[in-house]
Scaffold this motif. Structure first.
Motif, short mmCIF file in Angstrom:
data_model
loop_
_atom_site.label_atom_id
_atom_site.label_comp_id
_atom_site.label_asym_id
_atom_site.label_seq_id
_atom_site.Cartn_x
_atom_site.Cartn_y
_atom_site.Cartn_z
N ARG A 184 0.84 -1.20 0.00
CA ARG A 184 0.00 0.00 0.00
C ARG A 184 0.88 1.25 0.00
NH1 ARG A 184 -4.91 0.42 4.16
NH2 ARG A 184 -5.53 -1.28 2.77
N THR A 185 1.93 1.23 0.82
CA THR A 185 2.84 2.36 0.85
C THR A 185 3.60 2.49 -0.47
OG1 THR A 185 3.14 2.14 3.24
CG2 THR A 185 4.83 3.37 2.05
N LEU A 186 4.05 1.36 -1.00
CA LEU A 186 4.77 1.40 -2.27
C LEU A 186 3.87 1.93 -3.39
CD1 LEU A 186 6.83 -1.93 -2.26
CD2 LEU A 186 7.53 0.36 -1.57
N GLY A 187 2.57 1.61 -3.30
CA GLY A 187 1.64 2.09 -4.31
C GLY A 187 1.47 3.59 -4.33
N GLU A 188 1.79 4.25 -3.21
CA GLU A 188 1.70 5.70 -3.13
C GLU A 188 2.93 6.39 -3.71
OE1 GLU A 188 -0.95 7.43 -2.03
OE2 GLU A 188 -2.00 5.52 -1.80
N MET A 189 3.99 5.62 -3.94
CA MET A 189 5.25 6.18 -4.43
C MET A 189 5.26 6.25 -5.96
SD MET A 189 7.18 6.75 -1.75
CE MET A 189 8.83 6.82 -2.49
N PRO A 190 6.08 7.16 -6.51
CA PRO A 190 6.30 7.12 -7.96
C PRO A 190 7.07 5.86 -8.34
CG PRO A 190 7.04 9.21 -7.00
CD PRO A 190 6.79 8.27 -5.85
N TRP A 191 6.77 5.32 -9.49
CA TRP A 191 7.48 4.12 -9.97
C TRP A 191 8.22 4.46 -11.26
CZ3 TRP A 191 7.48 -1.28 -8.58
CH2 TRP A 191 6.93 -1.53 -7.31
N ILE A 192 9.38 3.88 -11.41
CA ILE A 192 10.22 4.07 -12.59
C ILE A 192 10.38 2.70 -13.24
CG2 ILE A 192 12.47 4.83 -13.45
CD1 ILE A 192 12.66 6.41 -10.71
N ILE A 193 9.73 2.51 -14.38
CA ILE A 193 9.72 1.19 -15.02
C ILE A 193 9.90 1.35 -16.53
CG2 ILE A 193 8.25 0.18 -13.24
CD1 ILE A 193 5.90 0.39 -15.18
N ALA A 210 -1.12 -8.07 -9.12
CA ALA A 210 -1.09 -9.04 -8.03
C ALA A 210 -1.37 -8.39 -6.68
CB ALA A 210 0.26 -9.75 -8.00
N HIS A 211 -0.93 -7.15 -6.51
CA HIS A 211 -1.08 -6.49 -5.21
C HIS A 211 -2.18 -5.43 -5.22
CE1 HIS A 211 2.39 -8.52 -3.48
NE2 HIS A 211 3.03 -8.31 -4.62
N GLY A 212 -2.94 -5.36 -6.30
CA GLY A 212 -4.14 -4.54 -6.34
C GLY A 212 -3.93 -3.05 -6.24
N PHE A 213 -2.94 -2.53 -6.93
CA PHE A 213 -2.75 -1.08 -6.93
C PHE A 213 -2.22 -0.63 -8.28
CE2 PHE A 213 1.51 -2.54 -5.86
CZ PHE A 213 2.34 -1.64 -6.50
N ARG A 214 -2.35 0.65 -8.49
CA ARG A 214 -1.79 1.30 -9.67
C ARG A 214 -1.09 2.57 -9.21
NH1 ARG A 214 -0.37 -0.36 -14.70
NH2 ARG A 214 0.06 1.45 -16.01
N GLU A 259 12.12 -9.76 -4.29
CA GLU A 259 12.29 -10.32 -5.63
C GLU A 259 10.98 -10.17 -6.39
OE1 GLU A 259 14.89 -14.03 -6.84
OE2 GLU A 259 12.89 -14.66 -6.21
N ALA A 260 11.04 -9.52 -7.54
CA ALA A 260 9.84 -9.30 -8.34
C ALA A 260 9.56 -10.45 -9.29
CB ALA A 260 9.96 -8.00 -9.14
N GLN A 261 10.60 -11.05 -9.83
CA GLN A 261 10.43 -12.15 -10.79
C GLN A 261 11.67 -13.03 -10.73
OE1 GLN A 261 7.79 -12.76 -13.10
NE2 GLN A 261 8.82 -14.70 -13.50
N LYS A 262 11.46 -14.32 -10.58
CA LYS A 262 12.58 -15.25 -10.52
C LYS A 262 12.74 -15.95 -11.85
CE LYS A 262 14.53 -18.95 -7.67
NZ LYS A 262 15.71 -18.14 -7.35
N SER A 263 13.98 -16.08 -12.26
CA SER A 263 14.35 -16.90 -13.43
C SER A 263 13.66 -16.45 -14.72
CB SER A 263 14.06 -18.38 -13.16
OG SER A 263 14.88 -18.87 -12.15
N VAL A 264 13.86 -15.20 -15.09
CA VAL A 264 13.49 -14.77 -16.44
C VAL A 264 14.51 -15.39 -17.39
CG1 VAL A 264 13.24 -12.81 -18.00
CG2 VAL A 264 12.53 -12.61 -15.61
#
Length: 315
Positions: A184-193, A210-214, A259-264
């Protein structure tokens, strides 16, 4: 009717535009138009409807396109068969790679091709994984390296080159890392992707679902080095590939939150209908040798009549 005219016709059909086809074929627009007109005059039929939005195939044009593509495939097979008979590789090999693909494997491949097959003209084009896959399917690329988080499509022949993990990262000390991340806290932050056409962008979108936020604010950056710099400056939350993430962590620039994604998987891919290509057979063998440490070239020797000396690789 010439082969180069057929290539131009197919390019216009696929691009739907004289302008884009001219760039794809490295020809002037008048030359492209002349090629199309020459084929229409020879066949006595209209291939395209010319509209303000571009070039649309007529019903007759659609039928001719199928035959034209078969003719080009046959022409390519003929020239490659001649190369097999001569026992050497010639022609062009067009490869694609996502910018963050395994550079060691790509560098080793290109070095070996340049040293062992001087008559083979090799080009490398960078792009997103989506761009590379689309270009393989439409014939703009012969093969390429791309990132896969699921299962590759059945129309592709693939070989795994490497794997990597992806981490959620933030400026050092911005969050407590001893506890699981508060989404929830991370969802309030700006994201760089990166954009969704890149692997990291797809992983980020999966996290949001997965975590229900944008995130309220998203900055799209398609160079990981820039993402690292912005994260270190505390301008947002972002994703980093494992190698970059651990290096930035060692330099006290960022903390790794989870970890966001394992074994790409980094896959080398080409169309399944190119299995008989001697150049791609050699490329597959070079990549396999680089991964296994074994000099096993039975695939190439058996299918393409090249000698062991022709394709010996020094790792």
């Amino acid at each position: 009717m010439e082969i180069h005219q057929l290539k131009t016709f197919v390019a216009v059909a696929r691009e739907g535009s004289i302008t884009r086809a001219s760039k794809r074929r490295c020809l002037s627009q008048p030359a492209v138009s002349a090629h199309v007109k020459a084929i229409e005059d020879t066949l006595g039929i209209t291939l395209f409807e010319r509209t303000a939005r571009g070039m649309t195939l007529t019903n007759d044009g659609q039928r001719i396109l199928v035959k034209a593509e078969r003719a080009l495939d046959t022409h390519r097979d003929l020239t490659e068969e001649a190369a097999r008979i001569k026992g050497r590789l010639t022609g062009k090999l067009r490869l694609g790679a996502e910018a963050s693909s395994n550079s060691d494997a790509i560098g080793r491949l290109l070095r070996t091709l340049f040293e062992r097959f001087p008559e083979l003209e090799v080009t490398l084009r960078h792009g997103t994984s989506l761009d590379i896959l689309n270009s393989i399917r439409n014939g703009d690329l012969d093969a390429g390296f791309y990132h896969e988080t699921g299962e590759p499509d059945a129309d592709l022949v693939t070989f795994e080159v490497s794997r990597f993990d992806i981490y959620v990262a933030a400026r050092r000390g911005l969050f407590t890392t001893s506890q699981p991340p508060d989404w929830r806290t991370l969802g309030e932050m700006p994201w760089i992707i990166s954009s969704a056409s890149f692997c990291s962008g797809q992983v980020a979108e999966g996290l949001f679902r997965a975590h229900g936020f944008r995130p309220r604010r998203i900055t799209h950056v398609d160079r990981e080095s820039v993402t690292r710099t912005l994260l270190a400056a505390g301008l947002g939350i972002g994703l980093l590939h494992a190698e970059t993430a651990h290096e930035a962590q060692r330099c006290s620039e960022v903390d790794l939150l989870c970890e966001a994604q394992k074994s790409v998987r980094v896959l080398f891919a080409h169309s399944a209908n190119r299995m008989q290509s001697p150049a791609l057979g050699v490329v597959n063998s070079i990549l396999h040798a680089g991964m296994s440490g074994e000099r096993s070239f039975s695939y190439v020797v058996r299918r393409h009549a090249l000698t062991r000396d022709d394709i010996l690789v020094t790792a």
